[in-house]
Design a protein around this motif. Structure first.
Motif, PDB file in Angstrom:
ATOM      1  N   ARG A 171       0.778  -1.342  -0.087  1.00  0.00           N
ATOM      2  CA  ARG A 171      -0.025  -0.052   0.141  1.00  0.00           C
ATOM      3  C   ARG A 171       0.781   1.198  -0.072  1.00  0.00           C
ATOM      4  N   ASP A 172       0.495   1.908  -0.875  1.00  0.00           N
ATOM      5  CA  ASP A 172       1.264   3.595  -0.953  1.00  0.00           C
ATOM      6  C   ASP A 172       0.465   4.581   0.181  1.00  0.00           C
ATOM      7  N   ASP A 173       1.315   5.297   0.604  1.00  0.00           N
ATOM      8  CA  ASP A 173       0.591   6.449   1.410  1.00  0.00           C
ATOM      9  C   ASP A 173       1.303   7.547   1.348  1.00  0.00           C
ATOM     10  N   ALA A 174       0.923   8.605   2.248  1.00  0.00           N
ATOM     11  CA  ALA A 174       1.422   9.876   2.062  1.00  0.00           C
ATOM     12  C   ALA A 174       3.083   9.828   2.161  1.00  0.00           C
ATOM     13  N   LEU A 175       3.358   9.000   2.960  1.00  0.00           N
ATOM     14  CA  LEU A 175       4.966   8.959   3.387  1.00  0.00           C
ATOM     15  C   LEU A 175       5.729   8.571   2.274  1.00  0.00           C
ATOM     16  N   THR A 176       5.235   7.551   1.461  1.00  0.00           N
ATOM     17  CA  THR A 176       5.765   6.906   0.288  1.00  0.00           C
ATOM     18  C   THR A 176       5.923   7.744  -0.885  1.00  0.00           C
ATOM     19  N   GLU A 177       4.626   8.536  -0.963  1.00  0.00           N
ATOM     20  CA  GLU A 177       4.471   9.498  -1.990  1.00  0.00           C
ATOM     21  C   GLU A 177       5.365  10.723  -1.757  1.00  0.00           C
ATOM     22  N   ARG A 178       5.530  11.155  -0.515  1.00  0.00           N
ATOM     23  CA  ARG A 178       6.544  12.145  -0.523  1.00  0.00           C
ATOM     24  C   ARG A 178       8.165  11.859  -0.824  1.00  0.00           C
ATOM     25  N   LEU A 179       8.162  10.322  -0.617  1.00  0.00           N
ATOM     26  CA  LEU A 179       9.573   9.910  -0.587  1.00  0.00           C
ATOM     27  C   LEU A 179       9.896   9.382  -2.204  1.00  0.00           C
ATOM     28  N   ALA A 180       8.659   9.659  -3.387  1.00  0.00           N
ATOM     29  CA  ALA A 180       8.866   9.444  -4.583  1.00  0.00           C
ATOM     30  C   ALA A 180      10.283   9.596  -5.057  1.00  0.00           C
ATOM     31  N   VAL A 194      12.961   8.405  -4.293  1.00  0.00           N
ATOM     32  CA  VAL A 194      14.037   7.926  -3.187  1.00  0.00           C
ATOM     33  C   VAL A 194      13.836   6.553  -2.717  1.00  0.00           C
ATOM     34  N   VAL A 195      12.570   6.274  -2.652  1.00  0.00           N
ATOM     35  CA  VAL A 195      12.073   4.776  -2.336  1.00  0.00           C
ATOM     36  C   VAL A 195      11.197   4.392  -3.386  1.00  0.00           C
ATOM     37  N   PRO A 196      11.036   3.028  -3.677  1.00  0.00           N
ATOM     38  CA  PRO A 196      10.077   2.537  -4.638  1.00  0.00           C
ATOM     39  C   PRO A 196       8.738   2.751  -3.943  1.00  0.00           C
ATOM     40  N   ALA A 197       7.719   2.954  -4.891  1.00  0.00           N
ATOM     41  CA  ALA A 197       6.242   3.043  -4.364  1.00  0.00           C
ATOM     42  C   ALA A 197       5.881   1.531  -4.116  1.00  0.00           C
ATOM     43  N   PRO A 198       5.368   1.278  -2.920  1.00  0.00           N
ATOM     44  CA  PRO A 198       5.086  -0.107  -2.563  1.00  0.00           C
ATOM     45  C   PRO A 198       4.142  -0.908  -3.670  1.00  0.00           C
ATOM     46  N   SER A 199       3.357  -0.196  -4.097  1.00  0.00           N
ATOM     47  CA  SER A 199       2.590  -0.951  -5.151  1.00  0.00           C
ATOM     48  C   SER A 199       3.146  -1.304  -6.329  1.00  0.00           C
ATOM     49  N   SER A 200       4.582  -0.555  -6.716  1.00  0.00           N
ATOM     50  CA  SER A 200       5.134  -1.084  -7.750  1.00  0.00           C
ATOM     51  C   SER A 200       5.679  -2.324  -7.598  1.00  0.00           C
ATOM     52  N   LEU A 201       5.782  -2.609  -6.654  1.00  0.00           N
ATOM     53  CA  LEU A 201       6.700  -4.268  -6.241  1.00  0.00           C
ATOM     54  C   LEU A 201       5.711  -5.247  -6.429  1.00  0.00           C
ATOM     55  N   ARG A 202       4.264  -4.889  -6.528  1.00  0.00           N
ATOM     56  CA  ARG A 202       3.475  -5.828  -6.395  1.00  0.00           C
ATOM     57  C   ARG A 202       3.528  -7.009  -7.543  1.00  0.00           C
ATOM     58  N   PRO A 203       3.773  -6.364  -8.880  1.00  0.00           N
ATOM     59  CA  PRO A 203       3.482  -7.400 -10.178  1.00  0.00           C
ATOM     60  C   PRO A 203       4.779  -8.433 -10.127  1.00  0.00           C
ATOM     61  N   ALA A 204       5.940  -7.803  -9.593  1.00  0.00           N
ATOM     62  CA  ALA A 204       7.090  -8.985  -9.557  1.00  0.00           C
ATOM     63  C   ALA A 204       6.668  -9.878  -8.532  1.00  0.00           C
ATOM     64  N   PHE A 205       6.216  -9.334  -7.361  1.00  0.00           N
ATOM     65  CA  PHE A 205       5.822 -10.466  -6.386  1.00  0.00           C
ATOM     66  C   PHE A 205       5.013 -11.324  -6.649  1.00  0.00           C
ATOM     67  N   ASP A 206       3.705 -10.772  -7.555  1.00  0.00           N
ATOM     68  CA  ASP A 206       2.997 -11.926  -7.920  1.00  0.00           C
ATOM     69  C   ASP A 206       3.428 -12.845  -8.758  1.00  0.00           C
ATOM     70  N   GLU A 207       4.401 -12.637  -9.758  1.00  0.00           N
ATOM     71  CA  GLU A 207       4.713 -13.107 -10.511  1.00  0.00           C
ATOM     72  C   GLU A 207       5.678 -14.607  -9.992  1.00  0.00           C
ATOM     73  N   VAL A 208       6.444 -14.089  -9.101  1.00  0.00           N
ATOM     74  CA  VAL A 208       7.294 -15.072  -8.300  1.00  0.00           C
ATOM     75  C   VAL A 208       6.275 -16.066  -7.499  1.00  0.00           C
ATOM     76  N   LEU A 209       5.348 -15.408  -6.684  1.00  0.00           N
ATOM     77  CA  LEU A 209       4.451 -16.217  -6.061  1.00  0.00           C
ATOM     78  C   LEU A 209       3.833 -17.276  -6.901  1.00  0.00           C
ATOM     79  N   GLY A 210       3.194 -16.565  -7.872  1.00  0.00           N
ATOM     80  CA  GLY A 210       2.373 -17.298  -9.089  1.00  0.00           C
ATOM     81  C   GLY A 210       3.245 -18.654  -9.608  1.00  0.00           C
ATOM     82  N   ALA A 211       4.527 -18.468  -9.861  1.00  0.00           N
ATOM     83  CA  ALA A 211       5.332 -19.439 -10.482  1.00  0.00           C
ATOM     84  C   ALA A 211       5.611 -20.631  -9.214  1.00  0.00           C
TER      85      ALA A 211
END
Lengths: 299, 330
Positions: free
Chosen positions: A219-228, A230-247
């Motif tokens: 989940r993205d929130d105000a903190l991760t948006e302010r840090l855009a 500098v740090v990856p948006a949490p939501s941006s990590l989901r597709p790769a995670f789903d792919e690994v878990l799916g496999a």
């Protein structure tokens, strides 16, 4: 076959061992009062975090610390000695990540890693609910481990190119260790799902119980948006995670419907803002009890 | 001439004449300070003694994880938590090396595990004492690991090769363990008055039990003579105890802690340490299974083993299915 090697091939035990014994004695020697370099090298030590970066580092540090605290319980209780060692290793790696991250978080407010670990109360912790979940049986520990490590792998991979040099250094070190944690959890997921009827049933129960804590991690929130940037948006990590878990699940012949059909949905999971599951309080009470009994003491 | 393999726990199917020749060869190797290796012929009694000693040692490492494991969750700083976790994990590793060394003599790990959880095997009685305070982590490292090192450094030269080699690795790690124990005590001793008291009380608790780790006095130690003749054991119980006390005295001074024996002093004439009589009644109570934590230690091990059975079965079933799949594909 000759019953014994010729004398010149058999190294004299006395000669070999005099050397070993000398080495062992030297390594042992007399205990002296020198300052022992027992502390783990803290990755990326040196930088000072901004307030937002400190808050972010606290989230990651608390995730690692709380999961480490959970896993430490298995040492002397695992299903086999090799797992006492493996789970202990993972707990130790995570504790190393936690120390680096908490140390960095503390630079924003002049607090040490121990100030943060031992002297904050439950609402001040920033860990997600997944990491607080009890060990359960070995299958629950593995289900939690496979989700946690697949998430951390994507997170630290992305974070290792952060513009924040300290976060990047910590992530670059952590990602190598987390790759091993993920491999361990994936191998066990496959073994339990493909082992006996009992182990498969337990693995499915564990995934059903643990899966609801996945969503909070992304989940993205105000903190991760302010840090855009500098740090990856949490939501941006989901597709790769789903792919690994799916496999992994495909190889384990597990369909998502096998463990998401209880209509539990996703946990509300307010860990990032200090709203925790009921499991965190007792864990902290145990972890902090001795340190808090002796304010100001060093150990 | 046939050669008995180490994987068989029985003696060679040799005729009387062969046996005498094998025995002579074995005796010559021992006499010449050479190593006996798993594939060499060895007398049954030597094999049995080693299996007993190495498996007891392995069990001690595994049971020894518990008294310290008790404080991993409550370690008072993250650095101490990391060190303690690494230490307890080392002990699991030592158990594994030693079980492997024993396996070369023809006993399986499953058999040894069964012997342990059914209370048919012994382990070091020291681990039947509880660890009520954090300072016990220091005292165990300094005194218990310290005594273990005194016992174990000579075992690096034990005549049986796999045992000696396992001990070399173990001794290197144990010396680190002792240093971290010393450091815990030093920090406590120099800390608050409450911490200092905690350290002294832990030393008071562990001093005598650590001296008992060397075993009964030489004139009451029935198995020692044969083990020394076989060069499994190289120094007597009393010699090692003296050496240990000699090491502790100056270190206790550095720590600012007192060893709890008012009669302890160097005797110039006898060139040895005079000390109070050890109270062996306690030792025999603990050895007989009536120590403070005997039942708990075994129960803990048995629970872990039994609760992990389904996991081990799953791993075995999975491996078998994978192998069958590979065969079908081949």
């Amino acid at each position: 076959m000759s019953p014994q090697p010729p004398a010149n091939e058999r190294r004299s035990a006395a000669a070999v061992d005099a050397q070993y014994e000398a080495e062992a004695a030297e390594a042992h020697g007399d205990v002296t009062v020198d300052e022992l370099d027992l502390a783990a090298e803290l990755a990326g030590a040196g930088g000072t975090a901004s307030e937002d970066v400190a808050e972010y580092a606290l989230r990651l540090g608390d995730d690692a610390l709380i999961l480490s605290q959970r896993l430490g319980w298995w040492i002397s209780r695992a299903p086999e000695l090799e797992e006492d060692m493996a789970l202990g290793n993972i707990a130790l790696d995570l504790l190393g990540h936690a120390r680096s991250l908490l140390h960095y978080a503390g630079t924003a407010s002049g607090r040490s890693e121990d100030d943060l670990a031992y002297w904050r109360d439950e609402p001040e912790f920033r860990c997600a609910w997944l990491f607080q979940q009890p060990n359960g049986d070995f299958a629950h520990t593995i289900a939690r481990g496979v989700i946690a490590s697949a998430y951390m792998q994507e997170l630290y991979t992305a974070l290792s190119t952060s513009t924040d040099a300290t976060l990047a250094a910590i992530a670059a070190k952590a990602v190598k260790e987390v790759a091993y944690h993920r491999d361990h959890a994936v191998q066990w997921t496959l073994r339990l799902a493909g082992g006996t009827e009992e182990s498969r049933a337990r693995m499915l129960v564990a995934l059903t119980d643990t899966w609801p804590y996945t969503d909070e991690l992304f989940r993205d929130d105000a903190l991760t948006e302010r840090l855009a940037g500098v740090v990856p948006a949490p939501s941006s990590l989901r597709p790769a995670f789903d792919e690994v878990l799916g496999a992994v699940l495909a190889e384990a012949e597990i369909a998502e419907a096998d463990f998401t059909n209880r209509k539990i949905g996703q946990s509300s999971g307010g860990g990032r803002h200090g709203n925790h599951s009921t499991h965190l309080g007792p864990l902290l009470a145990e972890m902090q009890v001795l340190a808090r009994r002796h304010p100001g003491a060093t150990w | 001439m046939t050669l008995t393999h180490g994987s068989s726990a029985t003696s060679a199917p040799a005729t009387g004449a062969d046996e005498a020749e094998l025995q002579a060869r074995f005796d010559a190797l021992i006499e010449a300070d050479q190593r006996i290796e798993p594939r060499d012929w060895m007398p049954d009694a030597y094999r049995k003694t080693l299996i007993r000693q190495i498996s007891q040692h392995a069990h001690s490492e595994i049971i020894g994880m518990q008294p310290e494991g008790n404080w991993i969750s409550r370690a008072p700083s993250l650095k101490r938590k990391a060190i303690l976790m690494a230490k307890v994990q080392d002990e699991a590793g030592h158990g594994l090396y030693l079980y492997s060394a024993a396996q070369t003599l023809g006993i399986s790990r499953d058999e040894m595990t069964e012997q342990l959880i059914e209370s048919r095997a012994r382990y070091s009685s020291i681990f039947n004492y509880p660890t009520p305070t954090w300072a016990d982590m220091g005292a165990i490292g300094w005194l218990v690991d310290g005594a273990a090192i005194c016992n174990q450094v000579p075992l690096c030269r034990a005549s049986y090769g796999p045992y000696g080699r396992a001990m070399v690795r173990i001794c290197k790690e144990e010396s680190f363990h002792q240093r971290q124990g010393f450091e815990i005590l030093l920090e406590l001793s120099q800390g608050t008055p409450e911490q200092h008291r905690m350290a002294q009380e832990a030393v008071d608790r562990w001093y005598w039990p650590s001296l008992m780790m060397f075993g009964p006095p030489d004139d009451e130690s029935p198995n020692s003579a044969q083990s020394m003749a076989w060069k499994i054991k190289r120094f007597s119980n009393d010699e090692l105890r003296q050496r240990f006390v000699g090491m502790l005295v100056p270190q206790a001074e550095v720590l600012g802690l007192t060893l709890p024996d008012p009669n302890l002093r160097w005797n110039e004439d006898a060139e040895q340490w005079d000390m109070s009589e050890i109270d062996w009644t306690e030792f025999h109570e603990v050895l007989a299974g009536r120590g403070p934590a005997n039942a708990q230690r075994i129960q803990h091990r048995r629970d872990a083993h039994e609760q992990g059975a389904w996991v081990r079965e799953a791993a075995a079933a999975y491996a078998e299915k994978q192998a069958a799949r590979d065969r079908a594909a081949a």
